[in-house]
Design an enzyme around this catalytic site. Structure first.
Site, short mmCIF file in Angstrom:
data_model
loop_
_atom_site.label_atom_id
_atom_site.label_comp_id
_atom_site.label_asym_id
_atom_site.label_seq_id
_atom_site.Cartn_x
_atom_site.Cartn_y
_atom_site.Cartn_z
N LYS A 62 1.07 -0.74 0.03
CA LYS A 62 0.28 0.38 -0.16
C LYS A 62 0.93 1.21 0.15
CE LYS A 62 -1.69 1.37 4.33
NZ LYS A 62 -1.42 3.12 4.21
N ASN A 63 1.57 0.94 1.09
CA ASN A 63 2.85 2.32 1.08
C ASN A 63 3.42 2.92 0.27
OD1 ASN A 63 1.45 3.39 3.71
ND2 ASN A 63 3.03 2.58 4.63
N CYS A 158 -3.29 12.67 13.31
CA CYS A 158 -4.28 11.85 12.78
C CYS A 158 -4.71 10.83 15.04
CB CYS A 158 -4.84 10.87 11.89
SG CYS A 158 -2.55 9.83 11.98
N ASP A 348 5.46 0.48 11.77
CA ASP A 348 4.40 0.27 11.25
C ASP A 348 4.16 -1.64 11.87
OD1 ASP A 348 3.27 2.30 10.21
OD2 ASP A 348 3.43 0.85 7.74
N ARG A 440 -7.99 -0.94 5.13
CA ARG A 440 -7.50 -0.19 4.57
C ARG A 440 -6.29 -0.10 3.69
NH1 ARG A 440 -5.82 3.98 8.57
NH2 ARG A 440 -4.00 4.76 7.06
C1 UD1 Z 1 6.24 6.99 8.76
C2 UD1 Z 1 6.86 6.40 8.18
C3 UD1 Z 1 6.67 4.90 7.31
C4 UD1 Z 1 5.74 4.08 7.65
C5 UD1 Z 1 4.19 5.56 7.80
C6 UD1 Z 1 2.83 5.28 8.12
C7 UD1 Z 1 9.52 6.47 9.39
C8 UD1 Z 1 10.37 7.49 8.94
N1 UD1 Z 1 8.40 7.10 8.46
O1 UD1 Z 1 5.95 7.63 6.98
O2 UD1 Z 1 7.80 4.52 7.43
O3 UD1 Z 1 5.29 3.73 6.38
O4 UD1 Z 1 4.90 6.34 8.72
O5 UD1 Z 1 2.52 4.63 9.31
O6 UD1 Z 1 9.22 6.03 10.06
N2 UD1 Z 1 7.26 15.62 9.95
C9 UD1 Z 1 7.92 16.48 10.58
N3 UD1 Z 1 6.80 17.68 9.69
C10 UD1 Z 1 6.73 17.18 8.23
C11 UD1 Z 1 6.93 15.74 8.13
C12 UD1 Z 1 7.37 14.89 8.82
O7 UD1 Z 1 7.09 17.52 11.24
O8 UD1 Z 1 7.04 18.01 7.47
C13 UD1 Z 1 8.05 14.53 11.39
C14 UD1 Z 1 6.09 13.54 11.91
O9 UD1 Z 1 6.15 13.91 12.78
C15 UD1 Z 1 7.18 12.51 12.60
C16 UD1 Z 1 8.65 11.94 11.36
O10 UD1 Z 1 8.56 13.78 11.07
O11 UD1 Z 1 7.82 12.52 13.69
C17 UD1 Z 1 8.67 10.77 10.78
O12 UD1 Z 1 7.41 11.79 9.62
P1 UD1 Z 1 7.07 11.32 7.81
O13 UD1 Z 1 8.59 9.87 7.53
O14 UD1 Z 1 7.21 11.81 7.13
O15 UD1 Z 1 5.99 9.97 8.15
P2 UD1 Z 1 5.44 9.18 7.14
O16 UD1 Z 1 5.88 9.54 5.86
O17 UD1 Z 1 3.41 8.86 7.42
#
Ligand code: UD1
Length: 459
Positions: A62-63, A158, A348, A440
């Site tokens: 999915k990701n 979320c 995850d 999902r």
């Molecule tokens: C994260 C996981 C990913 C997983 C997904 C779904 C990591 C690094 N990422 O990805 O492997 O598949 O969740 O559960 O393990 N952040 C900011 N500002 C931004 C973007 C991120 O502060 O603009 C922070 C987030 O709050 C978090 C960290 O950076 O603490 C990592 O976030 P990010 O990797 O972007 O989250 P996802 O892409 O959702």
């Protein structure tokens, strides 16, 4: 050909879907969101105590699929994707959003999808779709790069934390975009196109890396992304973009370089196997004591899981693209893990691993470093008899003799998976509410587990 292509996302017929769900899928009409609502009332009933024995085909990730679907916005030619998890609700939500933007979206029974963004009609991602699926933020970079304008609703927080998108915004601004946050929307324009830039992520961001990498493919000049995410899904997306004509190097390392090109072409690309689904069923085998063969997957993506699972007492073997797992001794042993960006332990899989620790001999500690609120499964596991203490961003799990079936509620996708695992091994019957989270991200969970001897039904 066209009629055949429309089957899964557009018609009433799909052998791989439950009847009730299929009858409301209609991307040609207004009903895509209804396809998600009915299952929200559904529950899973699982009678625990049956070892899982058999084969589970692993779905496409999915990701990876979500990001690669957004890459279709970068070209006016068709993008054909194979090994697509076409029945997942997140995938359907994104298909609906892309259709809203002007992309023709079609999916076949053989897990192939074709996305054709011949023209961008409406470069807007409305709140109603973005709030359902945060991954919708990934249309921002591609729309801005190709169309020079985009409006995307701010996703908001979320269940697992605040989840800001400031890195996406700052990275695009570094590439020359003018961005205004207004009325809950990110309003972005790049008159004259995006320009190559050097951007260093303050913290590793999986989705942020993918959004900026896609945007940079059509920017003028060279973009260098530093402190970039190294996840296999980033590499899978880069592979697809290269097939489309993009010039990308360094994906899979923390520095990615993209030489912008003037246009991209259509391509055919295979979605990688879902490493989180694979890991979830590996843990299921450890917990239930059965032997599972996981088909068409790749252990290379799960190096951080291998050692803690082996320490706990699971034997892991690979046979070609299959993984065979079974428990070595009578009981599992407690061990510690800490989540970290790839190649560290995936956030995850944290909830699922924690569930396994509840039945291990001794204690284990789980430390969550990615999201601030990712222990929502703990109170539910405690209701089933687990002994868990939370201290800051760590959970100390002391193994108990058994879990007991209970009525529980899922709060997010991976937390739901952890409750399924607990239910598979608990004494008696567990009823899991709010299973729309599972829909999902896990394809055909009842069929896949039922075929391996689980007593599981959707009610
Ligand atoms: C994260 C996981 C990913 C997983 C997904 C779904 C990591 C690094 N990422 O990805 O492997 O598949 O969740 O559960 O393990 N952040 C900011 N500002 C931004 C973007 C991120 O502060 O603009 C922070 C987030 O709050 C978090 C960290 O950076 O603490 C990592 O976030 P990010 O990797 O972007 O989250 P996802 O892409 O959702």
């Amino acid at each position: 050909m066209q009629a055949e292509l429309g089957n899964i996302w557009n018609s009433e017929e799909s052998p791989s879907l439950e009847r009730k769900e299929v009858s409301v899928i209609d991307f040609a009409g207004q009903d895509a969101q209804k396809s998600i609502k009915p299952s929200g009332l559904d529950k899973l009933c699982i009678e625990g105590g049956h070892a899982l024995e058999g084969e589970i085909p692993i779905s496409g990730a999915k990701n990876a699929a979500l990001k690669i679907m957004c890459a279709s916005l970068l070209t006016d030619e068709p993008l054909t994707l194979t090994n697509m998890p076409v029945t997942l609700n997140d995938i359907k939500t994104l298909a609906h959003l892309l259709k809203h933007i002007g992309v023709s979206v079609m999916a076949r029974h053989d897990k192939t999808a074709v996305l054709h963004a011949h023209t961008i009609k409406e470069p807007v991602a409305p709140y109603d779709l973005v709030r359902k699926m945060r991954g919708s933020i990934l249309v921002l970079g591609p729309l801005l790069a190709r169309h020079g304008f985009a409006e995307v609703s701010l996703p908001g927080g979320c269940a697992i934390g605040a989840r800001p998108v400031d890195f996406h915004i700052k990275g695009l601004e570094a590439m020359g975009a003018q961005i205004l946050i207004e009325d809950g929307y990110i309003k972005a324009k790049a008159t004259g196109g995006l320009k190559g830039a050097v951007y260093t992520f303050p913290k590793v961001s999986h989705t942020g890396t993918e959004n900026l990498m896609m945007a940079a493919t059509l920017a003028k000049g060279t973009t260098v992304l530093k402190n970039a995410a190294r996840e296999p899904e980033v590499v899978n997306l880069a592979d697809c973009l290269r097939r489309m004509g993009a010039q990308i190097t360094g994906d899979g390392t923390d520095t990615i370089t993209i030489e912008g090109v003037s246009s991209l072409n259509g391509a055919t690309h295979a979605i990688m196997p879902d490493r989180i689904e694979t890991g979830t069923w590996m843990i299921a085998s450890a917990l239930t004591g059965g032997r599972l063969r996981l088909l068409n997957t790749n252990l290379d993506y799960l190096t951080a899981l291998i050692s803690p699972l082996e320490k706990a007492g699971l034997t892991i073997e690979t046979e070609g693209s299959d993984i065979v797992v079974y428990r070595t001794g009578d009981c599992l042993k407690g061990t510690d893990i800490m989540t970290d960006p790839y190649p560290g332990f995936p956030t995850d899989l944290q909830a699922q691993f924690l569930t396994m620790l509840t039945l291990c001999k001794g204690a284990g500690m789980v430390t969550e470093t990615i999201f601030e609120n990712r222990f929502m499964h703990v109170p539910e596991l405690c209701r089933m008899g687990a002994n868990i203490t939370i201290q800051g961003n760590s959970a100390i799990v002391r193994g108990v003799e058994k879990l007991k079936g209970a009525e529980v509620m899922a709060t997010d996708l991976r937390a739901s998976a952890s409750l399924v695992l607990a239910a598979l091994v608990a004494e008696g019957t567990t009823t899991i509410n709010r299973i729309y989270h599972l829909d999902r991200g896990y394809e055909d969970i009842v069929g896949k587990l039922g075929n391996c001897g689980a007593k599981i039904q959707r009610v």
